[in-house]
Design a protein around this motif. Structure first.
Motif, PDB file in Angstrom:
ATOM      1  N   LYS A  88       4.118  -9.449   2.988  1.00 54.63           N
ATOM      2  CA  LYS A  88       2.864  -9.869   2.366  1.00 54.63           C
ATOM      3  C   LYS A  88       1.657  -9.301   3.119  1.00 54.63           C
ATOM      4  N   ALA A  89       1.764  -9.329   4.466  1.00 60.94           N
ATOM      5  CA  ALA A  89       0.662  -8.794   5.271  1.00 60.94           C
ATOM      6  C   ALA A  89       0.484  -7.303   5.017  1.00 60.94           C
ATOM      7  N   GLU A  90       1.605  -6.590   4.915  1.00 60.03           N
ATOM      8  CA  GLU A  90       1.539  -5.157   4.635  1.00 60.03           C
ATOM      9  C   GLU A  90       0.938  -4.900   3.259  1.00 60.03           C
ATOM     10  N   ALA A  91       1.349  -5.719   2.267  1.00 61.40           N
ATOM     11  CA  ALA A  91       0.806  -5.570   0.920  1.00 61.40           C
ATOM     12  C   ALA A  91      -0.695  -5.844   0.906  1.00 61.40           C
ATOM     13  N   VAL A  96      -6.274  -3.997   0.700  1.00 62.76           N
ATOM     14  CA  VAL A  96      -7.602  -3.901   1.312  1.00 62.76           C
ATOM     15  C   VAL A  96      -7.995  -2.439   1.495  1.00 62.76           C
ATOM     16  N   ALA A  97      -7.048  -1.620   1.984  1.00 62.73           N
ATOM     17  CA  ALA A  97      -7.331  -0.202   2.184  1.00 62.73           C
ATOM     18  C   ALA A  97      -7.655   0.482   0.859  1.00 62.73           C
ATOM     19  N   LYS A  98      -6.898   0.133  -0.187  1.00 65.11           N
ATOM     20  CA  LYS A  98      -7.145   0.714  -1.499  1.00 65.11           C
ATOM     21  C   LYS A  98      -8.519   0.305  -2.018  1.00 65.11           C
ATOM     22  N   ALA A  99      -8.850  -0.992  -1.842  1.00 58.62           N
ATOM     23  CA  ALA A  99     -10.145  -1.479  -2.310  1.00 58.62           C
ATOM     24  C   ALA A  99     -11.283  -0.778  -1.574  1.00 58.62           C
ATOM     25  N   LYS A 100     -11.117  -0.567  -0.258  1.00 54.90           N
ATOM     26  CA  LYS A 100     -12.144   0.112   0.519  1.00 54.90           C
ATOM     27  C   LYS A 100     -12.303   1.553   0.057  1.00 54.90           C
ATOM     28  N   ALA A 101     -11.165   2.220  -0.177  1.00 51.22           N
ATOM     29  CA  ALA A 101     -11.224   3.609  -0.643  1.00 51.22           C
ATOM     30  C   ALA A 101     -11.915   3.699  -1.998  1.00 51.22           C
ATOM     31  N   GLU A 102     -11.570   2.778  -2.907  1.00 56.55           N
ATOM     32  CA  GLU A 102     -12.206   2.772  -4.227  1.00 56.55           C
ATOM     33  C   GLU A 102     -13.691   2.460  -4.122  1.00 56.55           C
TER      34      GLU A 102
END
Length: 266
Positions: A88-91, A96-102
């Motif tokens: 879950k932490a990895e997901a 979060v990383a995807k949201a930041k990139a977007e």
């Protein structure tokens, strides 16, 4: 006697194995005389009831097995929970990383769009200023004859415009944006052009040697419309410039004040 059993992770010996091993150990102790009270010589060959000590040992073994099983199950459950929590932490980290990139991509796109809009707005403003700006009809010239100058050279008794010093063939420019309403021969004015300005006033350009626009044509500020000359009622080449409230003769206003009101100093 040796006892063997399959080895297993997180698994204690089963009850039967442990009980058998314990009973065997008790039998060995009895043979050695350690536990002499477990059996009498007269009953050595007979089946005997378990003693209190055997019962206690068996109960201890059973309790130990139960505790070990619970500990093993708890360990497995804890490991599963840890693995689930890690997943879950990895997901979450990936989300979060995807949201930041977007968000970065969106921010760059918005910044680019804002910059483009700013450039387009600046270009429109510059074009609007250019279209609304006024210039002198002859670049680098000066007024050689002023407004309302008297004399018998003019049928009205005075000068209805101003004259700009200009040799024949000098480019003549529209002082501002508007629409051509007259382009041709104008009697005493010789070849002339009259423009209805965007502000509703009119400007006239007289004594031209040639005309480069036609009636109905839209012109912009500083656009070349003709060449100066000496046609019509003149004593020499120059540009006659008038400002009017209508296209008709006699509606003239002070051309110098008119140009200055639009930011042109002559």
């Amino acid at each position: 006697m040796a006892f063997t059993r399959p080895a297993g992770k997180h698994r204690a010996p089963n009850r039967l194995t442990r009980r058998t091993a314990t009973v065997a150990g008790v039998a060995t102790l009895a043979t050695a005389g350690v536990i002499g009270t477990l059996a009498s010589p007269a009953m050595a060959d007979d089946v005997k009831a378990p003693s209190a000590q055997e019962v206690s040992l068996e109960r201890t073994i059973l309790v130990g097995d139960s505790v070990a099983d619970r500990i093993a199950a708890q360990a497995v459950a804890q490991q599963y929970e840890a693995e689930q929590a890690a997943a879950k932490a990895e997901a979450r980290a990936k989300a979060v990383a995807k949201a930041k990139a977007e968000a970065k991509v969106k921010a760059r796109a918005e910044a680019a769009a804002k910059a483009k809009a700013g450039r387009e707005r600046a270009a429109r403003d510059a074009e609007r200023k250019r279209l609304n700006a006024y210039v002198a009809p002859v670049t680098g010239s000066y007024v050689s004859t002023g407004y309302r100058t008297g004399g018998n050279l003019w049928s009205s008794g005075s000068h209805t415009g101003i004259d700009f010093h200009a040799a024949s063939g000098t480019p003549v420019h529209a002082v501002g944006a508007g629409t051509v309403v007259e382009a041709g021969w104008g009697g005493a004015y010789g070849n002339n052009v009259v423009i209805k300005m965007n502000d509703g006033t009119y400007t006239q350009y007289g004594h031209l040697s040639s005309i480069g626009v036609s009636v109905g044509q839209s012109v912009t500020s500083d656009q070349q419309i003709a060449l100066s000359g000496a046609t019509g009622n003149v004593t020499g080449p120059h540009l006659h410039f008038e400002a009017r409230t209508s296209p008709d003769y006699g509606s003239d206003i002070d051309p110098v004040a008119y140009l200055r009101s639009h930011g042109v100093n002559v």
